[in-house]
Structure formats: C-alpha cells, structure tokens
Design a protein around this motif. Structure first.
Motif, PDB file in Angstrom:
ATOM      1  N   GLY A  41       0.409  -0.902   0.182  1.00  0.00           N
ATOM      2  CA  GLY A  41      -0.347   0.156  -0.030  1.00  0.00           C
ATOM      3  C   GLY A  41       0.645   1.078  -0.259  1.00  0.00           C
ATOM      4  O   GLY A  41       2.151   0.900  -0.322  1.00  0.00           O
ATOM      5  N   GLN A  42       0.578   2.317  -0.039  1.00  0.00           N
ATOM      6  CA  GLN A  42       0.887   3.135   0.417  1.00  0.00           C
ATOM      7  C   GLN A  42       1.016   3.872   1.946  1.00  0.00           C
ATOM      8  O   GLN A  42      -0.033   4.300   3.071  1.00  0.00           O
ATOM      9  CB  GLN A  42      -0.046   4.703  -0.962  1.00  0.00           C
ATOM     10  N   ASP A  43       1.754   5.040   1.812  1.00  0.00           N
ATOM     11  CA  ASP A  43       2.072   5.615   2.947  1.00  0.00           C
ATOM     12  C   ASP A  43       1.351   7.153   2.925  1.00  0.00           C
ATOM     13  O   ASP A  43       0.853   7.156   1.874  1.00  0.00           O
ATOM     14  CB  ASP A  43       3.552   5.945   3.362  1.00  0.00           C
ATOM     15  N   LYS A  44       1.145   7.511   4.185  1.00  0.00           N
ATOM     16  CA  LYS A  44       0.251   8.630   4.361  1.00  0.00           C
ATOM     17  C   LYS A  44       1.383  10.044   4.374  1.00  0.00           C
ATOM     18  O   LYS A  44       1.870  10.374   5.357  1.00  0.00           O
ATOM     19  CB  LYS A  44      -0.556   8.831   5.354  1.00  0.00           C
ATOM     20  N   MET A  45       0.849  11.279   3.388  1.00  0.00           N
ATOM     21  CA  MET A  45       0.949  12.304   3.297  1.00  0.00           C
ATOM     22  C   MET A  45       0.694  13.450   5.118  1.00  0.00           C
ATOM     23  O   MET A  45       0.255  13.017   5.513  1.00  0.00           O
ATOM     24  CB  MET A  45       0.865  13.391   2.175  1.00  0.00           C
ATOM     25  N   LYS A  46       1.930  13.410   5.259  1.00  0.00           N
ATOM     26  CA  LYS A  46       1.629  14.660   7.095  1.00  0.00           C
ATOM     27  C   LYS A  46       1.236  15.239   6.607  1.00  0.00           C
ATOM     28  O   LYS A  46       2.227  16.348   5.173  1.00  0.00           O
ATOM     29  CB  LYS A  46       2.603  14.547   7.223  1.00  0.00           C
ATOM     30  N   ALA A  47       0.350  16.202   7.455  1.00  0.00           N
ATOM     31  CA  ALA A  47       0.444  18.050   7.607  1.00  0.00           C
ATOM     32  C   ALA A  47       0.691  18.593   8.509  1.00  0.00           C
ATOM     33  O   ALA A  47       0.313  17.433   9.905  1.00  0.00           O
ATOM     34  CB  ALA A  47      -1.345  17.450   7.267  1.00  0.00           C
ATOM     35  N   LYS A  48       0.692  19.508   9.315  1.00  0.00           N
ATOM     36  CA  LYS A  48       0.776  20.350  10.063  1.00  0.00           C
ATOM     37  C   LYS A  48      -0.196  20.130  10.770  1.00  0.00           C
ATOM     38  O   LYS A  48      -0.943  20.785  10.848  1.00  0.00           O
ATOM     39  CB  LYS A  48       0.999  21.659  10.119  1.00  0.00           C
ATOM     40  N   GLY A  49      -0.103  20.179  12.462  1.00  0.00           N
ATOM     41  CA  GLY A  49      -0.986  19.299  13.257  1.00  0.00           C
ATOM     42  C   GLY A  49      -1.858  18.041  12.884  1.00  0.00           C
ATOM     43  O   GLY A  49      -3.507  17.875  13.578  1.00  0.00           O
ATOM     44  N   ILE A  50      -1.607  17.315  12.050  1.00  0.00           N
ATOM     45  CA  ILE A  50      -2.555  15.968  11.810  1.00  0.00           C
ATOM     46  C   ILE A  50      -2.940  15.503  12.642  1.00  0.00           C
ATOM     47  O   ILE A  50      -4.404  14.677  12.765  1.00  0.00           O
ATOM     48  CB  ILE A  50      -1.832  15.537  10.697  1.00  0.00           C
ATOM     49  N   GLU A  51      -2.098  15.520  14.072  1.00  0.00           N
ATOM     50  CA  GLU A  51      -2.340  14.555  15.071  1.00  0.00           C
ATOM     51  C   GLU A  51      -3.543  14.693  15.785  1.00  0.00           C
ATOM     52  O   GLU A  51      -4.397  14.334  16.385  1.00  0.00           O
ATOM     53  CB  GLU A  51      -1.393  14.941  16.380  1.00  0.00           C
ATOM     54  N   HIS A  52      -3.904  16.483  15.285  1.00  0.00           N
ATOM     55  CA  HIS A  52      -5.760  16.454  15.598  1.00  0.00           C
ATOM     56  C   HIS A  52      -6.614  16.126  14.850  1.00  0.00           C
ATOM     57  O   HIS A  52      -7.926  15.997  14.870  1.00  0.00           O
ATOM     58  CB  HIS A  52      -5.651  17.678  16.046  1.00  0.00           C
ATOM     59  N   THR A  53      -6.597  15.178  14.203  1.00  0.00           N
ATOM     60  CA  THR A  53      -7.018  14.116  13.279  1.00  0.00           C
ATOM     61  C   THR A  53      -7.501  13.671  13.642  1.00  0.00           C
ATOM     62  O   THR A  53      -6.545  11.906  13.729  1.00  0.00           O
ATOM     63  CB  THR A  53      -7.320  14.547  11.475  1.00  0.00           C
ATOM     64  N   LEU A  54      -8.304  12.127  13.078  1.00  0.00           N
ATOM     65  CA  LEU A  54      -8.829  10.979  12.617  1.00  0.00           C
ATOM     66  C   LEU A  54      -8.933  10.932  11.591  1.00  0.00           C
ATOM     67  O   LEU A  54      -9.856  11.397  11.171  1.00  0.00           O
ATOM     68  CB  LEU A  54      -9.736  10.534  13.640  1.00  0.00           C
ATOM     69  N   SER A  55      -8.662   9.248  11.482  1.00  0.00           N
ATOM     70  CA  SER A  55      -8.791   8.940   9.579  1.00  0.00           C
ATOM     71  C   SER A  55      -9.912   7.582   9.339  1.00  0.00           C
ATOM     72  O   SER A  55      -9.566   6.899  10.344  1.00  0.00           O
ATOM     73  CB  SER A  55      -7.506   9.208   9.027  1.00  0.00           C
ATOM     74  N   ILE A  56     -10.449   7.846   8.532  1.00  0.00           N
ATOM     75  CA  ILE A  56     -11.545   6.187   8.675  1.00  0.00           C
ATOM     76  C   ILE A  56     -10.041   5.542   7.497  1.00  0.00           C
ATOM     77  O   ILE A  56     -10.976   4.616   7.280  1.00  0.00           O
ATOM     78  CB  ILE A  56     -12.797   6.714   8.096  1.00  0.00           C
ATOM     79  N   CYS A  57      -9.746   5.893   6.747  1.00  0.00           N
ATOM     80  CA  CYS A  57      -8.731   5.323   6.298  1.00  0.00           C
ATOM     81  C   CYS A  57      -6.952   4.824   6.636  1.00  0.00           C
ATOM     82  O   CYS A  57      -5.910   4.757   6.439  1.00  0.00           O
ATOM     83  CB  CYS A  57      -9.053   6.048   4.787  1.00  0.00           C
ATOM     84  N   GLY A  58      -7.692   5.669   7.833  1.00  0.00           N
ATOM     85  CA  GLY A  58      -6.053   5.098   8.919  1.00  0.00           C
ATOM     86  C   GLY A  58      -5.978   3.892   9.832  1.00  0.00           C
ATOM     87  O   GLY A  58      -6.363   2.704   8.918  1.00  0.00           O
ATOM     88  N   LYS A  59      -5.249   4.349  10.990  1.00  0.00           N
ATOM     89  CA  LYS A  59      -4.620   2.476  11.189  1.00  0.00           C
ATOM     90  C   LYS A  59      -6.498   1.885  11.392  1.00  0.00           C
ATOM     91  O   LYS A  59      -7.286   2.642  12.090  1.00  0.00           O
ATOM     92  CB  LYS A  59      -3.928   2.714  12.306  1.00  0.00           C
ATOM     93  N   PRO A  60      -6.615   0.635  11.763  1.00  0.00           N
ATOM     94  CA  PRO A  60      -8.140   0.258  12.059  1.00  0.00           C
ATOM     95  C   PRO A  60      -8.349   1.059  13.224  1.00  0.00           C
ATOM     96  O   PRO A  60     -10.038   1.296  13.750  1.00  0.00           O
ATOM     97  CB  PRO A  60      -7.643  -0.846  12.083  1.00  0.00           C
ATOM     98  N   GLU A  61      -7.258   0.711  14.578  1.00  0.00           N
ATOM     99  CA  GLU A  61      -8.311   1.451  15.594  1.00  0.00           C
ATOM    100  C   GLU A  61      -9.319   3.081  15.657  1.00  0.00           C
ATOM    101  O   GLU A  61      -9.715   3.530  16.148  1.00  0.00           O
ATOM    102  CB  GLU A  61      -7.510   1.359  16.553  1.00  0.00           C
ATOM    103  N   GLU A  62      -8.472   3.146  14.055  1.00  0.00           N
ATOM    104  CA  GLU A  62      -9.385   4.835  14.614  1.00  0.00           C
ATOM    105  C   GLU A  62     -10.313   4.508  14.038  1.00  0.00           C
ATOM    106  O   GLU A  62     -11.343   5.726  14.754  1.00  0.00           O
ATOM    107  CB  GLU A  62      -7.682   6.105  12.899  1.00  0.00           C
ATOM    108  N   ALA A  63     -11.151   3.700  13.891  1.00  0.00           N
ATOM    109  CA  ALA A  63     -13.157   3.981  13.014  1.00  0.00           C
ATOM    110  C   ALA A  63     -12.973   4.007  14.623  1.00  0.00           C
ATOM    111  O   ALA A  63     -14.457   4.649  14.430  1.00  0.00           O
ATOM    112  CB  ALA A  63     -13.054   2.875  12.193  1.00  0.00           C
ATOM    113  N   GLY A  64     -12.571   3.006  15.375  1.00  0.00           N
ATOM    114  CA  GLY A  64     -13.479   3.364  16.787  1.00  0.00           C
ATOM    115  C   GLY A  64     -13.573   4.597  17.501  1.00  0.00           C
ATOM    116  O   GLY A  64     -14.455   5.118  18.294  1.00  0.00           O
ATOM    117  N   ALA A  65     -12.126   5.227  17.257  1.00  0.00           N
ATOM    118  CA  ALA A  65     -11.876   6.566  17.737  1.00  0.00           C
ATOM    119  C   ALA A  65     -12.750   8.206  17.283  1.00  0.00           C
ATOM    120  O   ALA A  65     -13.387   8.463  17.780  1.00  0.00           O
ATOM    121  CB  ALA A  65     -10.491   6.821  17.609  1.00  0.00           C
ATOM    122  N   ILE A  66     -12.782   7.569  16.349  1.00  0.00           N
ATOM    123  CA  ILE A  66     -13.862   8.331  15.809  1.00  0.00           C
ATOM    124  C   ILE A  66     -15.695   8.331  16.606  1.00  0.00           C
ATOM    125  O   ILE A  66     -16.378   8.726  16.358  1.00  0.00           O
ATOM    126  CB  ILE A  66     -14.310   7.633  13.906  1.00  0.00           C
TER     127      ILE A  66
END
Length: 272
Positions: A105-130
């Motif tokens: 697969g691919q890596d994700k581009m990093k944006a400033k302050g990305i730690e303040h977001t969650l992604s439905i296409c990120g690590k599987p546990e992020e869906a639960g965090a959302i």
C-alpha cells in the motif's frame, strides 16, 4: 517448486496470495504487519455503530489455511529488490524467493497538526476512535463536525475521497435518526476546486445536490495549512471550526520503497 513472497496483508496482498496459490507449482508466503485482514470499505459503518472492527476483520491465518499460503506476521523494514532480500522488524532476513510481490500500500502525506485529526482510512483503531468522539458529541447534544480529504500535487490519483463523503452522509443519517441533526453543523472540506472530479461531472452535480438536500456545508478550493484541536486553517486565511475532524490524507510512496533500489515516480510510487 518456485517460491513467492508477498509483502502486504491488505486487499492487494491477500488477493495476490490467493490467486498465486491457484498455480500448483508455487509456494506462497504472505508477510503482514498485523494478523488480520481488515475490510476498509466497510469501516465507514463503524463510527455510526452499524459495524464493529471485529465484524470486518478476518484472521490471516484462517485465510492462509483455506487457500494454502503461509502467513508471517511481521513488519517489512527494508527491501533490496535486486538481491531479492527483505528485512523484517524482528531482524529476520528473508532470502531465497524466486519472486517478490510488493503490495504494502501507500504511506500517508503528513500535514501540520495532523495529530488533531482522525482518519477512516488510517489505522483500523481510528474508526473506533471516531465513534467514541461522535458518541460524546451526541451525548452533549450539539457540535461541529468536519470531514474531508487532501491531495498530492505529484499524483492526482493518490486521493481516497469516497469514504469521506460516505461517512459524512452516514453521520448525517444517524443524527437525523436521533432527532438532533439541527443541533449539528456538518462540513465537507478539500483543497481542490472540484473534489471528486474523477467520478465525472454528473457525479459532481449530484454531490452538490446531496449537500444541499442534507444541509452539509462545503469548504473547497483553498490549501489546508494546518490542523488544530478546534479546527482547520486554510491558505486563504479562513478557519473552519470543528469539534471532530476526520481527514483522509493523500497517499505517497511507501517509506520502505523510498529507501529501496526500485525505480520510483515523483510521488514515490513504483514505476513499471
């Protein structure tokens, strides 16, 4: 018998392993950094409670046993394509394979302050965090929710925008069902002028109609400069306030490939 090493336990890797095992003269080993196959397209139903992570996860050992390929749970840290040598996080070095299939697969581009977001296409546990964040807003009874995706200037195809639209509409439906939709501000955002353009002009028109029908606001056409705990900043000087930001970053070449001897595009993807 020829030996094949498949790197990656997502859709591409699992499908490759299953397909290759249909050839009787191939011994196939799949390497994945997790021990389960996660059905990402179905994860859009986790934040709204229709599915759980367990519902959309299949043990790789189970798939390997059914289709006849070996599963090795470990992360790939280096690849020497010329020497057909793969190094794993455990320190193990895999050699002696006739073919290597790269499907990490691919890596994700990093944006400033990305730690303040969650992604439905990120690590599987992020869906639960959302889901957890959404549940807290529902308990509160009001809030501002922003969902969107980014772009890669070097490769316009490295964008995964569909899940952002789908999840946003799912959240809208959930809030309506709970009779609290009017207490929430939902906004879609993206840096490009016409997000979703690759779906065609008719799809763009239909998307705008859907936004209008569901009272979902839209912020597009301005570069995202940074994310904060309470919103998103744009190059045009505006800020979109948000209590919950779901952002799908654009993709770029996998870091393991960037450090390999494979020919790569400007976006970091393998050139074939």
């Amino acid at each position: 018998m020829k030996k094949v090493l498949v790197l990656g336990g997502g859709f591409a890797g699992v499908e490759a392993a299953i397909y290759l095992k249909k050839e009787k003269n191939l011994e196939v080993t799949l390497v994945s950094d997790r021990d389960y196959f996660y059905i990402y397209p179905t994860s859009i139903w986790i934040p709204t409670g229709e599915k759980t992570a367990k519902d959309i996860s299949i043990p790789l050992a189970q798939l390997g046993a059914k289709h006849g390929f070996e599963v090795m749970v470990d992360a790939v840290t280096a690849l020497d394509a010329g020497a057909k040598r793969t190094t794993l996080a455990s320190g193990r070095v895999l050699e002696g394979y006739d073919y290597i299939v790269v499907a990490m697969g691919q890596d994700k581009m990093k944006a400033k302050g990305i730690e303040h977001t969650l992604s439905i296409c990120g690590k599987p546990e992020e869906a639960g965090a959302i889901k957890d964040r959404l549940d807290r807003l529902i308990e509160k009874g009001s809030g501002k929710i922003a969902m969107g995706f980014g772009g890669n200037a070097y490769d316009s195809s490295a964008v995964r925008g569909g899940p952002a639209f789908e999840l946003l509409f799912n959240v809208n439906t959930l809030l309506k069902r709970k009779r609290i939709r009017d207490n929430f501000e939902l906004t879609f955002f993206a840096p490009m002028e016409k997000p979703g353009q690759k779906m065609g002009e008719k799809a763009l028109v239909m998307m705008d109609k859907m936004f209008g029908m569901t009272n979902i606001h839209k912020k597009v056409g301005s570069k995202i400069t940074s994310f904060e705990a309470d919103g998103i900043n744009f190059e045009d000087g505006t800020k979109l306030e948000s209590d919950l930001t779901m952002f799908i970053t654009a993709g770029k070449g996998h870091s393991v490939l960037e450090a390999s001897d494979l020919p790569l595009s400007d976006a970091g993807f393998v050139v074939t």
